[in-house]
Design an enzyme around this catalytic site. Structure first.
Site, PDB file in Angstrom:
ATOM      1  CG  PHE A   1      -1.586   1.543   1.515  1.00 46.82           C
ATOM      2  CD1 PHE A   1      -3.004   0.714   0.488  1.00 46.82           C
ATOM      3  CD2 PHE A   1      -1.321   2.468   1.785  1.00 46.82           C
ATOM      4  CE1 PHE A   1      -3.891   2.491   0.657  1.00 46.82           C
ATOM      5  CE2 PHE A   1      -2.106   3.675   1.534  1.00 46.82           C
ATOM      6  CZ  PHE A   1      -3.275   3.430   0.947  1.00 46.82           C
TER       7      PHE A   1
ATOM      8  CG  ASP B   1       5.855   4.053   1.683  1.00 55.44           C
ATOM      9  OD1 ASP B   1       5.939   4.287   2.618  1.00 55.44           O
ATOM     10  OD2 ASP B   1       4.709   3.811   0.940  1.00 55.44           O
TER      11      ASP B   1
ATOM     12  CE  LYS C   1      -0.791   6.954   7.035  1.00 51.31           C
ATOM     13  NZ  LYS C   1      -0.637   6.096   5.144  1.00 51.31           N
TER      14      LYS C   1
HETATM   15  C1  LIG Z   1      -1.052   6.110   4.587  1.00 53.27           C
HETATM   16  C2  LIG Z   1       0.605   5.484   3.463  1.00 53.27           C
HETATM   17  C3  LIG Z   1       0.708   6.070   2.171  1.00 53.27           C
HETATM   18  C4  LIG Z   1      -0.598   7.508   1.651  1.00 53.27           C
HETATM   19  O1  LIG Z   1      -0.037   8.383   2.578  1.00 53.27           O
HETATM   20  P1  LIG Z   1      -1.546   9.598   2.383  1.00 53.27           P
HETATM   21  O2  LIG Z   1      -1.108  11.056   3.088  1.00 53.27           O
HETATM   22  O3  LIG Z   1      -3.421   8.833   2.308  1.00 53.27           O
HETATM   23  O4  LIG Z   1      -1.248   9.826   0.710  1.00 53.27           O
HETATM   24  C5  LIG Z   1       1.696   5.625   1.553  1.00 53.27           C
HETATM   25  N1  LIG Z   1       2.620   4.815   2.084  1.00 53.27           N
HETATM   26  C6  LIG Z   1       2.005   4.134   3.450  1.00 53.27           C
HETATM   27  C7  LIG Z   1       2.579   2.977   3.935  1.00 53.27           C
HETATM   28  C8  LIG Z   1       0.432   4.948   4.186  1.00 53.27           C
HETATM   29  O5  LIG Z   1       1.122   3.741   4.696  1.00 53.27           O
END
Ligand SMILES: *Cc1c(COP(=O)(O)O)cnc(C)c1O
Length: 402
Positions: free
Chosen positions: A144, A229, A258
């Site tokens: 994700f 990520d 985040k």
């Molecule tokens: C939440 C998340 C994203 C996307 O972040 P947004 O601010 O919602 O665009 C990307 N990678 C990971 C691992 C996430 O948990």
């Protein structure tokens, strides 16, 4: 605790003119402090989702709110056409936290992931010498990384993908957790590997010990960029600043988001050394709000909190407590508990109600949690939650499962 008529009415009103791309639990929140929020029903709820880890420091952290308030009254945005007085500090603060040279600020996580992919492709062409239009970036099953077309194009979740194509090519997907599968997928056109050190949305999947180190070794052997990520796993959630730290793995590119915005403003960033970052030149990438003064002020304040080490320690200590309590849940109800630090995926056993139903029962017991994948309840409270509140939350979960 029944849903009040006032809450029902507020939910119906929201439904009327909003897109229905979420199915929120029936609660309407009006305020929050620390790990607790208050609904318009006057009920206090314990938040164990923490905005998908955007609220690692809790709701309305005093230091972050103070910085944001001061900054809002002074300067919020100049655009990157002009420099502002918070920019240099933010970039050096985040670079120092990551032990890297350079920071490219964006807003949302998905934008930062897209930025990292663009950076890796450009690096692949300009530095590695891959033939134009051929670069491949390897991704993983269950990933994700956000909701843009580019990113959902390599999702393996049909809900995320179906109906949104065509997608950009060049993102082969291999089995998460298998270094052999990764090794087999690398070609002369591979420029990078994009990995979540722990897969959050997939249900808090922790890869086997040694996996990240093996990925690092493969990247070194083949001259690939390792892009981590750490949007959800980073910034204290797992008990270290970054989830990669648990295996002493240093990626070439960090993607942050985040919690970097302290739950106040969207702040994301791509962080790398000069040899990578400098393939992007003026005019080749940007964002109107990326690196704005308010975001930078809050982001710097977040780094200051993390540099005390207190939050990582809270995550370690409370995480140990959490995982000890969760391990006592009956095995006929809970088949597995995964996670690291103050982060857990509670896998419901066969024959149990859905995670959504359990989350509804938790809501009735004043605990706000969210299902991750079908059978998983995700527990990721603000790192400022008290030990007693955490214990209470797990008691509520035990009741909800009984
Ligand atoms: C939440 C998340 C994203 C996307 O972040 P947004 O601010 O919602 O665009 C990307 N990678 C990971 C691992 C996430 O948990």
């Amino acid at each position: 605790m029944p849903v009040t008529a006032e809450t029902q009415a507020a939910l119906a009103r929201a439904d009327e003119h909003s897109a229905h791309n979420y199915s929120p639990l029936p609660v309407v929140i009006e305020s929050g402090a620390g790990a607790w929020v208050r609904g318009i029903d006057g009920v206090e709820y314990l938040d164990v989702l923490a905005g998908y880890s955007a609220l690692n420091f809790g709701h309305a952290h005093p230091a972050l709110v103070a910085v944001a308030r001061e900054q809002i009254g002074r300067l919020t945005l100049t655009s990157r056409a002009f420099q502002h007085d918070r920019f240099a500090d933010f970039c050096s603060d985040v670079a120092r936290l990551c032990n890297k040279d350079a920071v490219l600020p964006m807003n949302t996580g998905a934008e930062a992931v897209e930025t990292a992919l663009k950076l890796a492709r450009k690096w692949g062409y300009d530095i590695k010498g891959v033939e134009r239009e051929r670069a491949e970036i390897i991704t993983f099953t269950g990933n994700f990384h956000g909701r843009t077309i580019g990113v959902v194009g390599f999702s393996t979740d049909p809900d995320a993908r179906d109906g949104f194509g065509p997608f950009p090519p060049g993102f082969p997907s291999v089995e998460y957790g298998s270094a052999e599968a990764l090794a087999a997928a690398i070609t002369d056109d591979t420029v990078a590997v994009l990995v979540e050190p722990i897969q959050g949305e997939a249900g808090v999947l922790v890869p086997p010990d040694g996996y990240l180190a093996a990925v690092r070794t493969l990247c070194d052997e083949h001259g690939l960029l390792l892009i981590a990520d750490e949007i959800q796993s980073g910034l204290g959630r797992t008990g270290e600043t970054f989830a990669c730290d648990h295996e002493s793995v240093v990626p070439d590119v960090y993607v942050l988001g985040k919690a970097l915005g302290g739950g106040i403003v969207p702040v994301s960033a791509v962080v790398a050394n000069r040899d990578v970052m400098d393939v992007i030149h003026p005019g080749q990438h940007g964002s109107t709000f990326g690196g704005n003064a308010l975001a930078c002020a809050v982001g710097s304040a977040v780094v200051r909190l993390l540099e005390t080490g207190e939050y990582q320690e809270l995550s370690r200590d409370l995480g140990e407590h959490l995982h000890r309590l969760l391990a006592e849940l009956p095995p006929d109800r809970v088949s597995e508990v995964r996670g690291r630090g103050l982060w857990a995926g509670v896998q419901l056993a066969q024959g149990q109600p859905s995670a959504r139903v359990i989350c509804e029962r938790l809501l009735a017991r004043r605990v706000l949690a969210k299902d991750a994948h079908e059978g998983t309840i995700r527990i990721a409270p603000p790192l400022v939650i008290s030990r007693a509140d955490l214990t209470w939350a797990v008691e509520q979960l035990a009741d909800a499962l009984a």
